[in-house]
Design an enzyme around this catalytic site. Structure first.
Site, mmCIF file in Angstrom:
data_model
loop_
_atom_site.group_PDB
_atom_site.id
_atom_site.type_symbol
_atom_site.label_atom_id
_atom_site.label_comp_id
_atom_site.label_asym_id
_atom_site.label_seq_id
_atom_site.Cartn_x
_atom_site.Cartn_y
_atom_site.Cartn_z
ATOM 1 N N ASP A 145 0.872 -1.196 0.195
ATOM 2 C CA ASP A 145 0.067 0.002 0.093
ATOM 3 C C ASP A 145 0.844 1.123 0.027
ATOM 4 O OD1 ASP A 145 0.757 0.320 2.736
ATOM 5 O OD2 ASP A 145 -0.828 -1.199 3.291
ATOM 6 N N GLU A 193 -2.025 -0.116 -4.800
ATOM 7 C CA GLU A 193 -1.944 1.080 -4.471
ATOM 8 C C GLU A 193 -0.430 1.622 -4.599
ATOM 9 O OE1 GLU A 193 -5.791 1.559 -1.274
ATOM 10 O OE2 GLU A 193 -3.535 0.895 -0.498
ATOM 11 N N THR A 232 -3.844 5.534 -5.418
ATOM 12 C CA THR A 232 -4.724 5.997 -4.453
ATOM 13 C C THR A 232 -4.706 7.278 -4.122
ATOM 14 O OG1 THR A 232 -5.896 5.241 -2.438
ATOM 15 C CG2 THR A 232 -3.312 5.438 -2.436
ATOM 16 N N ASN A 233 -5.419 7.610 -3.118
ATOM 17 C CA ASN A 233 -5.503 9.314 -2.825
ATOM 18 C C ASN A 233 -5.807 10.166 -3.956
ATOM 19 O OD1 ASN A 233 -3.051 7.988 -1.126
ATOM 20 N ND2 ASN A 233 -4.296 9.354 0.061
ATOM 21 N N GLU A 291 -11.042 -0.111 -4.799
ATOM 22 C CA GLU A 291 -11.725 -0.451 -3.497
ATOM 23 C C GLU A 291 -12.508 0.832 -3.043
ATOM 24 O OE1 GLU A 291 -8.148 -0.985 -1.069
ATOM 25 O OE2 GLU A 291 -7.069 -2.071 -2.205
ATOM 26 N N ASP A 300 -17.591 -2.942 17.608
ATOM 27 C CA ASP A 300 -16.132 -4.036 17.161
ATOM 28 C C ASP A 300 -17.051 -5.191 17.414
ATOM 29 O OD1 ASP A 300 -14.102 -5.304 17.199
ATOM 30 O OD2 ASP A 300 -13.453 -5.030 19.124
ATOM 31 N N ASP A 302 -15.309 -8.353 16.802
ATOM 32 C CA ASP A 302 -14.281 -9.725 17.015
ATOM 33 C C ASP A 302 -13.411 -9.462 18.153
ATOM 34 O OD1 ASP A 302 -12.717 -8.041 15.628
ATOM 35 O OD2 ASP A 302 -12.006 -9.289 13.879
ATOM 36 N N ASN A 306 -11.112 -1.611 15.478
ATOM 37 C CA ASN A 306 -11.577 -1.239 14.020
ATOM 38 C C ASN A 306 -10.636 0.174 13.585
ATOM 39 O OD1 ASN A 306 -12.896 -3.575 13.669
ATOM 40 N ND2 ASN A 306 -14.940 -2.522 14.288
ATOM 41 N N SER A 396 -9.544 -8.982 12.156
ATOM 42 C CA SER A 396 -10.097 -8.095 11.235
ATOM 43 C C SER A 396 -10.296 -6.732 11.812
ATOM 44 C CB SER A 396 -11.318 -8.691 10.470
ATOM 45 O OG SER A 396 -11.709 -7.493 9.541
#
Length: 690
Positions: A145, A193, A232-233, A291, A300, A302, A306, A396
């Site tokens: 990325d 990216e 990206t961006n 994306e 949250d 899990d 996040n 995740s």
């Protein structure tokens, strides 16, 4: 006795209903995060091509299934994930490919352990359903990325030419395996990216050698496969268009110019359309969003915190963190790309099924993430990627942005891919968050830069009028430099005697120890200044305050001076100048404080106003999708506003159907209790008569 029992049944049922209703109201936020079949509004996208790509990246699918995750369609039936996506309008599946995402012991790095075998398995299933496959080569063993492009372990000592040849060979070999396995590859990305950190650890002019070699491998393998380059961006308009120009100047053979677009990071949708249209018209390329995603809840699910988790995180985007907000975001991105015209290719939703592998207990989930690679990073990657440590690997951080809830049930937002062709429930109120007031009171002329006449300002260096990053209204002043740079914006104004406060709003990121931003006032040629608090990310506005005193009427110069490092960025808006004391009060104040007056004394303060510093310290740096250390440059060079402000009021929101049902349940319970009590009274009266 039967009659008596009947009344007690009514009372008991009523009490149960009241309890259920009241408990439900108290946990409404959690209920709102689930798929409660609430009516959802999706506006039709005008003139949308029937061949528009409605894509989804499902790279973690196999790891999720191995972890015990199951998926359910909108009717609540457990079904294969790709089948659910296909039935809801998805026609393209994207899979990332890492070279060797395993350590020496064979332990997977996580995030799907996304090697070529994983891509083949997912690709075969997609092909059987009639969907095409986009292969996303990262040319790394792990995440690539804007913040990191780590070469594969086997390529660590390669020079540029050796990396270029390795890219050619790996691409050719992988595509051969995919074709031999029956996968219908429709498009291939040369890198992921590739902004900021280049591709495969190579930046600058040499990176085009790698783009060229990857594109050559695809073209030689199959001329019918579309070649995509992914940046990206888009809010960094000059930068992203600079890549498009560089590709042309280096004669790179490709078909599709792609960008990521996350509305809480990447600016206004109008700017996205403008950037993509400029590329399409200037270079005759197809364009797409590779994306996008948006949270359906801030919970949250899990045990792994996040990336997007607070109201302040989503406020810049303007959409609520609900399935409705999620649907509206996806619809608006599709609309923004479609508005480019004939060269608009499509939109991919990123990881719509990367959900919790169990409950919210991180400790319990950790062993599953480690075994099956269903977390963002496993402990196995420590040592390869320096951003992964013993304290931050795990699950995740994107689960709240899936199109399925924590139990795998499809959310109503999944309907968007199909509904954009027809529209549904368009009569419902505008589902956007209320926007801040655009009224700015200031003694300065044109304080928010909304007037076309900017003659009252003096702009020097790398700062210019823009529509990318306003705090209010449409315009702002943006600053950025590919190299170390300086910039200055100022306005000279004549003021009466008194004490004044000058407080321009500033936001930005990617600064380092060399960066120095000052808010200043010049009186009689002498300058007083305060430092701008640290810039911690897109839309994390700080408001440094500088106070000064005039004993007599005088012209003063007010401004923002910037000295900053390469790749740092930001914007300023809403320059507030207010008078806080009269000339009489000012004379006492001038004698007792350290602020500069028109006597000519100069003060340079190293600390901003305490209030503005507190505001800055409350901001948090955004992270990117690949984890707590996925706080890549994508997260630090985000800017611009995702939508033009809409006229919304706090009472103009979608019906809270879940809350209404719960309230109705409570009221019904009260009614049943009352009926039961009345019945008992009648019963005892009748019994007394007997």
């Amino acid at each position: 006795m039967k009659l008596f029992s009947r009344y007690w049944v009514a009372i008991t049922a009523g009490l149960v209903a009241m309890i259920v209703g009241l408990c439900g109201v108290s946990s409404q936020q959690s209920i709102a995060a689930s798929n409660d079949q609430t009516a959802i509004r999706i506006d039709k996208v005008p003139n949308l091509s029937s061949g528009f790509i409605m894509g989804a990246d499902t790279s973690t699918l196999i790891s999720e299934e191995n972890s015990g995750v199951k998926y359910y369609d909108l009717d609540g039936q457990q079904t294969d994930l790709l089948t659910i996506l296909h039935h809801n309008g998805v026609n393209y599946i994207r899979v990332r490919v890492w070279n060797d995402p395993f350590n020496a012991k064979g332990q997977g790095y996580g995030a799907g352990n996304a090697d070529i075998d994983n891509a083949i398995t997912i690709g075969q299933r997609a092909t059987k359903l009639g969907m095409k496959v986009l292969v996303d080569f990262h040319y790394s063993d792990f995440w690539a990325d804007p913040g990191r492009q780590i070469p594969p372990k086997a390529w660590q000592k390669y020079n540029v030419d050796q990396k270029a040849q390795a890219i050619y060979d790996f691409t050719t070999d992988s595509l051969t395996k995919l074709r031999d396995s029956g996968v219908d590859v429709g498009m291939v990305q040369v890198g992921n990216e590739t902004t900021g950190s280049g591709i495969c650890g190579v930046t600058g002019p040499d990176e085009y050698k790698l783009f060229a070699k990857g594109a050559q491998a695809i073209r030689n393998f199959d001329k019918n496969i579309k070649i995509a380059l992914h940046f990206t961006n888009p809010e960094k308009k000059d930068t992203i268009l600079g890549y498009a120009q560089g590709l042309a100047e280096n004669k790179i053979d490709y078909d599709v110019f792609a960008t990521s677009y996350y509305p809480y990071y990447h600016g206004q949708l109008s700017n996205l359309t403008d950037v993509l249209k400029t590329v399409a018209d200037t270079y005759n390329k197809q364009v797409m969003v590779a994306e996008t995603s948006y949270p359906y809840t801030l919970d949250d699910t899990d045990g792994e915190p996040n990336v997007i988790k607070t109201t302040s995180d989503v406020q810049p985007a303007g959409y609520p963190a609900t399935p409705q907000g999620q649907a509206h975001e996806l619809r608006d991105v599709i609309n923004a790309v479609s508005a480019v015209g004939p060269k608009a290719l499509g939109v991919f939703y990123w990881e719509p099924a990367w959900i919790s592998v169990g409950g919210t207990d991180r400790t319990t989930n950790l062993s599953i993430w480690e075994k099956y690679g269903s977390g963002w990073a496993s402990s196995a990657v420590i040592g390869y990627d320096p951003t992964v440590t013993t304290t931050n690997y795990g699950g995740s951080q994107w689960d709240n942005q899936a199109l399925f809830d924590a139990k795998g049930h499809a959310l109503q937002s999944l309907r968007t891919f199909k509904a954009v062709y027809t529209g549904i429930n368009e009569q419902l109120p505008d589902p956007m968050l209320p926007q801040p007031s655009m009224t700015v009171k200031s003694l300065l002329k044109n304080p928010s830069f909304e007037d076309s006449d900017m003659s009252m300002y003096q702009l020097k260096g790398n700062i210019s009028l823009s529509q990318n990053n306003p705090k209010t209204g449409k315009n702002d002043l943006d600053f950025y430099g590919d190299d170390d740079y300086q910039a200055d914006a100022s306005q000279t104004i004549t003021l009466d005697p008194g004490t004044y406060t000058f407080s321009p709003n500033v936001q930005g990121g990617a600064t380092n120890a060399l960066s120095k931003l000052n808010v200043y006032v010049e009186i009689n040629g002498q300058r007083q200044a305060v430092l701008v608090p640290p810039l911690t990310g897109w839309k994390h506005w700080v408001e440094p305050k500088l106070t000064f005193t005039l004993a007599q009427k005088k012209a003063v110069k007010l401004g923002l001076a910037i000295q900053s490092n390469a790749k740092s960025w930001g914007s300023t808006d809403d320059w507030i100048l207010t008078r806080v004391a009269s000339d009489t009060e000012a004379s006492h104040e001038s004698a007792s404080n350290g602020n500069v007056s028109d006597s000519g004394k100069e003060i340079i303060s190293s600390k901003p106003d305490s209030n503005s510093l507190a505001e800055g310290s409350q901001s948090s740096v955004e992270g990117s999708k690949s984890g707590s250390t996925q706080m890549d440059t994508k997260a630090s060079i985000k800017s611009a506003e995702s939508k033009s402000p809409k006229k919304t009021n706090s009472d103009k929101s979608l019906p809270k159907t879940g809350e209404t049902i719960l309230l109705t349940t409570s009221l019904l319970g009260v009614l049943l209790v009352l009926l039961g009590l009345v019945g008992l009274v009648i019963h005892y009266k009748q019994k007394a008569k007997l």
